[in-house]
Write a protein that holds these residues in place. Structure first.
Motif, short mmCIF file in Angstrom:
data_model
loop_
_atom_site.label_atom_id
_atom_site.label_comp_id
_atom_site.label_asym_id
_atom_site.label_seq_id
_atom_site.Cartn_x
_atom_site.Cartn_y
_atom_site.Cartn_z
N LEU A 28 40.36 48.46 47.83
CA LEU A 28 38.89 48.53 47.81
C LEU A 28 38.38 49.53 46.77
N THR A 29 39.20 50.49 46.40
CA THR A 29 38.79 51.43 45.35
C THR A 29 38.58 50.69 44.03
N LEU A 30 39.43 49.69 43.76
CA LEU A 30 39.28 48.88 42.56
C LEU A 30 38.26 47.76 42.76
N PHE A 31 38.29 47.14 43.92
CA PHE A 31 37.37 46.04 44.24
C PHE A 31 36.21 46.58 45.08
N TYR A 32 35.55 47.61 44.56
CA TYR A 32 34.52 48.33 45.32
C TYR A 32 33.33 47.47 45.75
N PRO A 33 32.95 46.38 45.01
CA PRO A 33 31.82 45.56 45.51
C PRO A 33 32.12 44.92 46.87
N LEU A 34 33.41 44.73 47.21
CA LEU A 34 33.75 44.11 48.48
C LEU A 34 33.43 45.00 49.67
N ALA A 35 33.14 46.26 49.41
CA ALA A 35 32.77 47.19 50.49
C ALA A 35 31.29 47.54 50.41
N GLY A 36 30.49 46.70 49.72
CA GLY A 36 29.08 47.00 49.50
C GLY A 36 28.14 46.33 50.48
N LYS A 37 26.85 46.44 50.16
CA LYS A 37 25.77 45.83 50.94
C LYS A 37 24.75 45.24 49.98
#
Length: 438
Positions: free
Chosen positions: A69-78
């Motif tokens: 998730l650090t690399l794919f940070y949009p996946l932890a967004g809103k």
């Protein structure tokens, strides 16, 4: 078989997302994609010498997913609006489950109604009802086998992006630094296809699919059968049909035959096919480009014109038109208006009562069978789609790696009854053979 959820928790990126990256922009294509989820499901057998401690493996999977998730940070967004994602590390859902049977026992059966229980977010769910952009689920079998699933909001990812995200998670779990370098995501979609500011709140979807439970059947086309099918699909305009074109055309033809027999009328038909446009952009984009880099073209045939080579020719002709026009249309100044009109025209065709329409997507060549969490290759890969949309065709590679294709088909009850008994279809496809035999 019983699948019991044993844990649910929110996982955040292991390192905070820098302030400069927290306003993530969607691309124009992302904006136009409906807010549903795309799910991938991989089954891994137990490897002798490995650990069967599900707690230990679960902890390792959680840590590596947080790192991913650090690399794919949009996946932890809103969601902020239809342009911006707030990437302030809200987190993603992690689900753990226990399965009270052996993996081989599950894979040998022929009823796939429970597949959805391995998926953390059902495809027909909405972001509002779920509260997460992404979720993963690890389901541990009694034998030590494990099923790994990932669900991602379609507005952020297509199937190619899902493959890259899962591969990154796998190599992070496995600890292969060299492999991890090859799956670092590239965020360029919004630069190439800038988002447009337009009002969409409360706007109805272009196509409003009726939600009803429909039969979903699995077919397997062996490589040797596909070779024979491709030979039949040759014509003056298409000298070298692809495997996916040939399989798509045969399924389309047999589905049309079933529809015509049931209705008693010969009606025109359209097939809408999804296309990965990463290699169609100039210059081409690498496979690790994140976002919805996908387009759609429409092939049309009268039900009285259903020779296999004619259907393949129609598919190829419309693909050529797509290649010449669609990407250019996305990059022109009035892209939003042009694409909206294009989609509305397709939607109008789809909603006509005097026409049969089908939708085809292919996940072939996305290398899902190369995703290794440290347990070797998956024995089976499938997608989490459910039978809620009529006349859907989904293609994937099989675990053989020899060009064989697995197809999932959703039709009405009446059409499916005739479709799965069609002699021409059964001459080239096996109806739901054991996963362990394919």
């Amino acid at each position: 078989m019983k699948i019991q959820i044993t844990a649910r928790e929110t996982l955040k990126p292991s390192s905070p997302t820098p302030q400069s990256l927290r306003d993530f922009k969607l691309s124009l294509i992302d904006q136009l994609i409906p807010p549903v989820y795309v799910s991938t499901l991989l089954f891994y057998p137990f490897i002798n010498g490995g650990t069967n401690n599900h707690f230990e493996r679960s902890e390792k999977l959680k840590k590596s997913f947080s790192d991913t998730l650090t690399l794919f940070y949009p996946l932890a967004g809103k969601t902020v609006d239809n342009i911006t994602i707030d990437c302030s590390d809200y987190g993603a859902l992690y689900v753990e489950a226990r399965v009270d049977c052996a993996l081989s026992e599950f894979l040998q059966q022929s009823n796939w109604d429970q597949l959805g229980e391995f998926i953390p977010i059902k495809d027909e769910s909405t972001e509002e009802s779920v509260g997460f952009f992404s979720a993963v689920q690890a389901s541990f079998f009694d034998c030590g086998g494990v099923a790994i699933a990932m669900s991602i909001l379609h507005k952020l990812a297509d199937a190619a992006t899902a493959a890259v995200a899962m591969r990154c998670w796998a190599v992070t779990t496995f600890g292969s630094a060299d492999a991890a370098e090859t799956v670092v995501p590239l965020y360029k979609s919004a630069e190439i296809f800038p988002p447009m500011r337009f009002f969409t709140a409360g706007a109805p979807p272009l196509v409003d699919f009726k939600k009803e439970k429909l039969p979903r059947k699995r077919l397997v086309f062996e490589a040797s059968k596909i070779a024979a099918l491709k030979a039949l699909a040759v014509s003056e305009s298409v000298e070298r049909p692809t495997s996916a074109e040939s399989v798509t055309a045969l399924i389309w033809k047999c589905a049309l035959n079933a529809a015509r027999s049931n209705s008693g009328v010969s009606r025109p038909s359209i097939l809408i096919r999804a296309v990965n446009i990463r290699r169609k952009i100039e210059p081409p984009l690498p496979d690790n480009s994140v976002g919805n880099l996908v387009g759609f073209y429409t092939a049309e045939k009268d039900e009285s014109e259903t020779e296999l080579n004619g259907l393949v020719s129609e598919l190829r002709d419309k693909l050529k038109l797509f290649d010449n026009n669609y990407v250019k249309m996305l990059q022109q100044e009035d892209a939003f208006e042009a694409v909206t009109e294009y989609l509305k025209a397709s939607a109008t065709q789809m909603m006509r009562h005097d026409m049969e329409f089908y939708i085809c997507t292919t996940w072939c060549n996305f290398s899902f069978y190369d995703i290794d969490f440290g347990w070797g290759r998956p024995v089976w890969v499938t997608m989490g789609s459910s039978g809620y949309k009529k006349n859907v065709i989904e293609l994937l590679d099989t675990n053989k790696g020899d060009g064989s294709i697995e197809a999932w088909v959703v039709l009405s009850e009446q059409d499916m009854y005739l479709f799965e008994r069609d002699p021409e279809l059964l001459a080239y496809a096996s109806l739901n053979p054991s996963v362990l035999d394919t």
